[in-house]
Motif scaffolding. Structure first.
Motif, PDB file in Angstrom:
ATOM      1  N   GLU A 377      41.390  51.188  34.625  1.00 20.57           N
ATOM      2  CA  GLU A 377      42.637  50.408  34.711  1.00 20.57           C
ATOM      3  C   GLU A 377      42.864  49.872  36.119  1.00 20.57           C
ATOM      4  O   GLU A 377      43.262  48.714  36.312  1.00 20.57           O
ATOM      5  CB  GLU A 377      43.810  51.279  34.255  1.00 20.57           C
ATOM      6  N   LYS A 378      42.625  50.719  37.135  1.00 20.15           N
ATOM      7  CA  LYS A 378      42.773  50.275  38.524  1.00 20.15           C
ATOM      8  C   LYS A 378      41.765  49.179  38.862  1.00 20.15           C
ATOM      9  O   LYS A 378      42.081  48.219  39.570  1.00 20.15           O
ATOM     10  CB  LYS A 378      42.593  51.459  39.475  1.00 20.15           C
ATOM     11  N   ARG A 379      40.547  49.351  38.328  1.00 26.49           N
ATOM     12  CA  ARG A 379      39.507  48.363  38.583  1.00 26.49           C
ATOM     13  C   ARG A 379      39.913  47.007  37.999  1.00 26.49           C
ATOM     14  O   ARG A 379      39.746  45.959  38.637  1.00 26.49           O
ATOM     15  CB  ARG A 379      38.189  48.840  37.972  1.00 26.49           C
ATOM     16  N   ILE A 380      40.452  46.996  36.800  1.00 22.27           N
ATOM     17  CA  ILE A 380      40.898  45.751  36.168  1.00 22.27           C
ATOM     18  C   ILE A 380      42.060  45.143  36.958  1.00 22.27           C
ATOM     19  O   ILE A 380      42.129  43.906  37.142  1.00 22.27           O
ATOM     20  CB  ILE A 380      41.302  46.017  34.709  1.00 22.27           C
ATOM     21  N   GLU A 381      42.970  45.973  37.454  1.00 16.95           N
ATOM     22  CA  GLU A 381      44.082  45.464  38.270  1.00 16.95           C
ATOM     23  C   GLU A 381      43.562  44.782  39.531  1.00 16.95           C
ATOM     24  O   GLU A 381      44.062  43.716  39.939  1.00 16.95           O
ATOM     25  CB  GLU A 381      45.030  46.606  38.637  1.00 16.95           C
ATOM     26  N   ARG A 387      42.495  36.688  40.766  1.00 15.71           N
ATOM     27  CA  ARG A 387      42.899  35.508  40.000  1.00 15.71           C
ATOM     28  C   ARG A 387      41.728  34.564  39.691  1.00 15.71           C
ATOM     29  O   ARG A 387      41.932  33.392  39.409  1.00 15.71           O
ATOM     30  CB  ARG A 387      44.005  34.737  40.734  1.00 15.71           C
ATOM     31  N   LYS A 388      40.495  35.073  39.752  1.00 17.46           N
ATOM     32  CA  LYS A 388      39.354  34.239  39.358  1.00 17.46           C
ATOM     33  C   LYS A 388      39.211  34.221  37.842  1.00 17.46           C
ATOM     34  O   LYS A 388      39.114  33.176  37.219  1.00 17.46           O
ATOM     35  CB  LYS A 388      38.070  34.754  39.999  1.00 17.46           C
ATOM     36  N   ILE A 389      39.165  35.415  37.264  1.00 16.49           N
ATOM     37  CA  ILE A 389      39.068  35.588  35.804  1.00 16.49           C
ATOM     38  C   ILE A 389      40.141  36.589  35.404  1.00 16.49           C
ATOM     39  O   ILE A 389      40.305  37.630  36.055  1.00 16.49           O
ATOM     40  CB  ILE A 389      37.675  36.088  35.384  1.00 16.49           C
ATOM     41  N   HIS A 390      40.837  36.307  34.333  1.00 18.40           N
ATOM     42  CA  HIS A 390      41.836  37.250  33.855  1.00 18.40           C
ATOM     43  C   HIS A 390      41.180  38.218  32.866  1.00 18.40           C
ATOM     44  O   HIS A 390      40.624  37.815  31.849  1.00 18.40           O
ATOM     45  CB  HIS A 390      42.992  36.522  33.160  1.00 18.40           C
ATOM     46  N   PHE A 391      41.226  39.501  33.210  1.00 12.03           N
ATOM     47  CA  PHE A 391      40.608  40.552  32.390  1.00 12.03           C
ATOM     48  C   PHE A 391      41.675  41.290  31.590  1.00 12.03           C
ATOM     49  O   PHE A 391      42.771  41.569  32.095  1.00 12.03           O
ATOM     50  CB  PHE A 391      39.853  41.556  33.267  1.00 12.03           C
ATOM     51  N   THR A 392      41.310  41.623  30.359  1.00 14.10           N
ATOM     52  CA  THR A 392      42.151  42.476  29.504  1.00 14.10           C
ATOM     53  C   THR A 392      41.366  43.736  29.170  1.00 14.10           C
ATOM     54  O   THR A 392      40.198  43.658  28.769  1.00 14.10           O
ATOM     55  CB  THR A 392      42.521  41.746  28.199  1.00 14.10           C
ATOM     56  N   LEU A 422      31.809  38.369  36.337  1.00 19.42           N
ATOM     57  CA  LEU A 422      32.321  37.727  37.551  1.00 19.42           C
ATOM     58  C   LEU A 422      31.304  36.775  38.167  1.00 19.42           C
ATOM     59  O   LEU A 422      31.637  35.674  38.610  1.00 19.42           O
ATOM     60  CB  LEU A 422      32.727  38.797  38.571  1.00 19.42           C
ATOM     61  N   LYS A 423      30.041  37.201  38.201  1.00 18.08           N
ATOM     62  CA  LYS A 423      29.027  36.439  38.928  1.00 18.08           C
ATOM     63  C   LYS A 423      28.451  35.277  38.121  1.00 18.08           C
ATOM     64  O   LYS A 423      28.110  34.239  38.686  1.00 18.08           O
ATOM     65  CB  LYS A 423      27.879  37.367  39.353  1.00 18.08           C
ATOM     66  N   HIS A 424      28.311  35.458  36.802  1.00 16.27           N
ATOM     67  CA  HIS A 424      27.497  34.516  36.041  1.00 16.27           C
ATOM     68  C   HIS A 424      28.212  33.792  34.909  1.00 16.27           C
ATOM     69  O   HIS A 424      27.715  32.760  34.460  1.00 16.27           O
ATOM     70  CB  HIS A 424      26.276  35.242  35.438  1.00 16.27           C
ATOM     71  N   SER A 425      29.336  34.309  34.423  1.00 10.80           N
ATOM     72  CA  SER A 425      29.899  33.751  33.188  1.00 10.80           C
ATOM     73  C   SER A 425      30.640  32.435  33.369  1.00 10.80           C
ATOM     74  O   SER A 425      30.700  31.623  32.452  1.00 10.80           O
ATOM     75  CB  SER A 425      30.840  34.775  32.552  1.00 10.80           C
ATOM     76  N   MET A 426      31.266  32.224  34.558  1.00  9.22           N
ATOM     77  CA  MET A 426      32.132  31.070  34.797  1.00  9.22           C
ATOM     78  C   MET A 426      33.237  31.002  33.731  1.00  9.22           C
ATOM     79  O   MET A 426      33.612  29.937  33.247  1.00  9.22           O
ATOM     80  CB  MET A 426      31.324  29.771  34.812  1.00  9.22           C
ATOM     81  N   ALA A 427      33.754  32.203  33.362  1.00  4.75           N
ATOM     82  CA  ALA A 427      34.778  32.293  32.322  1.00  4.75           C
ATOM     83  C   ALA A 427      36.160  32.270  32.946  1.00  4.75           C
ATOM     84  O   ALA A 427      36.338  32.501  34.153  1.00  4.75           O
ATOM     85  CB  ALA A 427      34.585  33.571  31.516  1.00  4.75           C
ATOM     86  N   SER A 428      37.155  32.023  32.101  1.00  2.61           N
ATOM     87  CA  SER A 428      38.557  32.104  32.533  1.00  2.61           C
ATOM     88  C   SER A 428      39.243  33.326  31.947  1.00  2.61           C
ATOM     89  O   SER A 428      40.206  33.848  32.513  1.00  2.61           O
ATOM     90  CB  SER A 428      39.309  30.840  32.115  1.00  2.61           C
ATOM     91  N   GLU A 429      38.762  33.798  30.785  1.00  2.78           N
ATOM     92  CA  GLU A 429      39.315  34.971  30.128  1.00  2.78           C
ATOM     93  C   GLU A 429      38.170  35.913  29.744  1.00  2.78           C
ATOM     94  O   GLU A 429      37.098  35.481  29.333  1.00  2.78           O
ATOM     95  CB  GLU A 429      40.088  34.584  28.864  1.00  2.78           C
ATOM     96  N   ALA A 430      38.439  37.211  29.878  1.00  2.00           N
ATOM     97  CA  ALA A 430      37.452  38.216  29.490  1.00  2.00           C
ATOM     98  C   ALA A 430      38.197  39.463  29.025  1.00  2.00           C
ATOM     99  O   ALA A 430      39.329  39.723  29.459  1.00  2.00           O
ATOM    100  CB  ALA A 430      36.504  38.553  30.631  1.00  2.00           C
ATOM    101  N   ALA A 431      37.553  40.222  28.153  1.00  2.00           N
ATOM    102  CA  ALA A 431      38.172  41.440  27.614  1.00  2.00           C
ATOM    103  C   ALA A 431      37.130  42.553  27.558  1.00  2.00           C
ATOM    104  O   ALA A 431      35.972  42.324  27.193  1.00  2.00           O
ATOM    105  CB  ALA A 431      38.747  41.188  26.224  1.00  2.00           C
ATOM    106  N   ILE A 432      37.583  43.752  27.907  1.00  2.00           N
ATOM    107  CA  ILE A 432      36.746  44.944  27.828  1.00  2.00           C
ATOM    108  C   ILE A 432      37.447  45.932  26.911  1.00  2.00           C
ATOM    109  O   ILE A 432      38.624  46.263  27.107  1.00  2.00           O
ATOM    110  CB  ILE A 432      36.526  45.590  29.213  1.00  2.00           C
ATOM    111  N   GLN A 433      36.714  46.414  25.902  1.00  2.00           N
ATOM    112  CA  GLN A 433      37.270  47.407  24.984  1.00  2.00           C
ATOM    113  C   GLN A 433      36.417  48.663  25.041  1.00  2.00           C
ATOM    114  O   GLN A 433      35.195  48.611  24.902  1.00  2.00           O
ATOM    115  CB  GLN A 433      37.305  46.857  23.550  1.00  2.00           C
ATOM    116  N   LEU A 434      37.076  49.811  25.223  1.00  2.00           N
ATOM    117  CA  LEU A 434      36.388  51.098  25.294  1.00  2.00           C
ATOM    118  C   LEU A 434      37.032  52.030  24.265  1.00  2.00           C
ATOM    119  O   LEU A 434      38.209  52.364  24.364  1.00  2.00           O
ATOM    120  CB  LEU A 434      36.485  51.703  26.697  1.00  2.00           C
ATOM    121  N   LEU A 435      36.238  52.442  23.269  1.00  2.00           N
ATOM    122  CA  LEU A 435      36.730  53.306  22.199  1.00  2.00           C
ATOM    123  C   LEU A 435      35.915  54.589  22.183  1.00  2.00           C
ATOM    124  O   LEU A 435      34.693  54.560  22.068  1.00  2.00           O
ATOM    125  CB  LEU A 435      36.615  52.590  20.844  1.00  2.00           C
ATOM    126  N   VAL A 436      36.605  55.722  22.296  1.00  2.66           N
ATOM    127  CA  VAL A 436      35.960  57.040  22.261  1.00  2.66           C
ATOM    128  C   VAL A 436      36.468  57.778  21.032  1.00  2.66           C
ATOM    129  O   VAL A 436      37.661  58.101  20.938  1.00  2.66           O
ATOM    130  CB  VAL A 436      36.278  57.858  23.533  1.00  2.66           C
TER     131      VAL A 436
END
Length: 495
Positions: A377-381, A387-392, A422-436
């Motif tokens: 969570e801290k890493r995403i913050e 403000r390069k890519i907005h991560f969820t 960050l380095k290669h996608s040239m995206a504006s939105e990205a999402a990471i989902q972690l399910l345990v």
């Protein structure tokens, strides 16, 4: 009388004379004896007697050899199947003795009452052991066999009948009617059990179990004898030919069946041994590949750290050193001094920030105290503050179920995915989902970037190698789908 397995009476008949012999038998235990009177001269009788003992001696030797070999295998392999089969061999051998009267002759001479008890216990025990050994031998379970429940019911019935008869014997409640009833039930159960074991073996054989054919052959060997004796007990056929013949059909069938199953057990052991050797080879190969993958990932990680230190920290420190070496000649102008100091502070802070970023990418300082979820969570913050890519970030499950090494590895995998985006996608939105959950860890990364060609060498870069090496270390799988509309990476790691 002769010391023989049956009752023998010497009769002397002179030529041209007739002799009448009357036999008076007092039966007090409710048994139902069978008589097949025969007349033979002394030489014929002696030859028959010798053949009888030789045949039974050979059978006993074969069975005891198989018994000792199974005991040895059971002790060596620590597998209960061999001990159970040793018990079954003893039951079969004892049953052969029972059918020939050798138990009364050698084991409990004159104690007819014991014979009336063991003649039910021994065959019932043998039938139960036969079915149970088959289930272990062929790995028969209710999930892979429709016959197992019927085999279990027959076994349970056999055990109940044996226990009831023992109680009747102990309390002296057995009668001729009860004995006949138990003989009939035992004959029916024996035939039914043989049929069920045979059908079970056929079922497993058609399922691809090679070992099942040993049982098919074994049951075919014994079934004729069991069926014949069952029909005798049921009174359907005469018993004279079966009892007087040595060795008879049941003896031959029992011995051959025992040997066939024993060879099947030996074949099973050799088969498992070969499978174990193949499995060990595959494990060693997999471990070698995994170690190579981990070493390669570590080398790539070191290479990337070296590049980051050289390109970022090294360049910043070089600029700082050059800045310090270009000290203004005059410090009289306060504005010049302020600009000079501000630039020095900026370069110093940038070097510190670069070093912190590199260290943070490896492992955050407070990882053990904060835990995996909080660190992510801290890493995403931090990334969203750029403000390069907005991560969820979407997190579900209980991180306390994860061992420390798994948590660290998962963090590095997720961080590598973030770095690649960050380095290669040239995206504006990205999402990471972690399910345990209880059985696995699922990681899914999505972005709306430009994607990449999965068949080109660029896909096999440092980041992808690091992710692959770590996922393989955790015995997981990676699936990637990339197009011009973005990239989706799904990672499944078993727990």
């Amino acid at each position: 009388m002769y010391n023989y397995y049956d009752n023998v009476f010497p009769v002397i008949v002179k030529s041209g004379h007739a002799v009448t012999i009357l036999l008076n038998i007092n039966i007090s235990n409710g048994s139902n004896p069978f008589f097949a009177p025969q007349l033979s001269n002394a030489n014929t009788f002696k030859a028959k007697e010798q053949k009888f003992y030789i045949a039974n001696g050979i059978i006993t030797g074969i069975m005891l050899t198989a018994f000792l070999l199974n005991i040895f295998l059971g002790i060596s392999l620590k597998e209960k199947l061999h001990f159970l089969y040793s018990a079954y061999i003893i039951c079969v051998l004892y049953e052969i003795f029972l059918t020939q009267g050798l138990d009364r002759q050698y084991l409990y001479h004159g104690s007819i009452g014991i014979n009336s008890l063991v003649r039910f216990i021994v065959p019932c025990t043998g039938l139960v052991l036969l079915a149970y050994i088959m289930q272990l031998f062929l790995n028969q379970k209710r999930s892979n066999s429709k016959i197992k429940i019927l085999v279990d019911i027959t076994n349970f019935t056999c055990i109940i009948l044996t226990c009831l008869y023992c109680l009747l014997y102990i309390f002296s409640l057995e009668t001729k009617t009860i004995t006949n009833y138990y003989q009939t039930c035992l004959a029916i159960i024996a035939v039914v059990q043989m049929l069920l074991v045979f059908i079970s073996a056929i079922e497993k054989a058609f399922q691809g179990n090679k070992l099942a054919w040993f049982y098919v052959a074994a049951i075919l060997c014994i079934f004729a004898g069991i069926l014949e004796y069952g029909l005798i007990f049921l009174g359907v056929t005469a018993a004279e030919s079966s009892i007087t013949k040595h060795p008879n059909d049941m003896q031959i069938g029992l011995v051959v069946e025992t040997m066939v199953v024993f060879f099947g057990i030996v074949y099973r052991y050799n088969l498992f041994k070969r499978e174990k050797e193949i499995l060990l080879t595959e494990i060693n190969t997999h471990q070698g590949k995994m170690i190579n993958s981990i070493v390669a990932a570590q080398e790539e990680e070191r290479k990337r750290i070296a590049e980051d230190l050289h390109d970022d920290v090294g360049a910043t420190l070089s600029a700082l050193a050059m800045h310090i070496s270009n000290t203004p000649d005059s410090f009289g102008n306060s504005e010049v001094i302020d600009r000079y100091c501000a630039q020095g502070v900026f370069l110093s802070n940038k070097a510190v920030a670069d070093i912190r970023t590199i260290a943070h990418n490896l492992l955050p300082k407070d990882f053990k105290n904060a835990g995996l979820f909080q660190v992510l969570e801290k890493r995403i913050e931090e990334l969203n503050s750029l403000r390069k890519i907005h991560f969820t970030l979407i997190i579900e499950g209980n991180e306390n179920r994860l061992a420390e090494v798994i948590s660290i590895t998962v963090y590095r995998v997720v961080n590598e995915l973030l770095t690649n985006i960050l380095k290669h996608s040239m995206a504006s939105e990205a999402a990471i989902q972690l399910l345990v959950d209880e059985k696995s860890i699922q990681i899914m990364a999505e972005d709306d970037g430009i994607g990449f060609n999965q068949h080109t060498a660029s896909h096999d870069g440092i980041g992808i190698k690091n992710i692959s090496g770590r996922v393989e270390f955790l015995k997981g799988q990676i699936n990637t789908d990339s197009s011009a509309n973005g990239t989706t990476t799904v990672i499944n790691i078993p727990l």
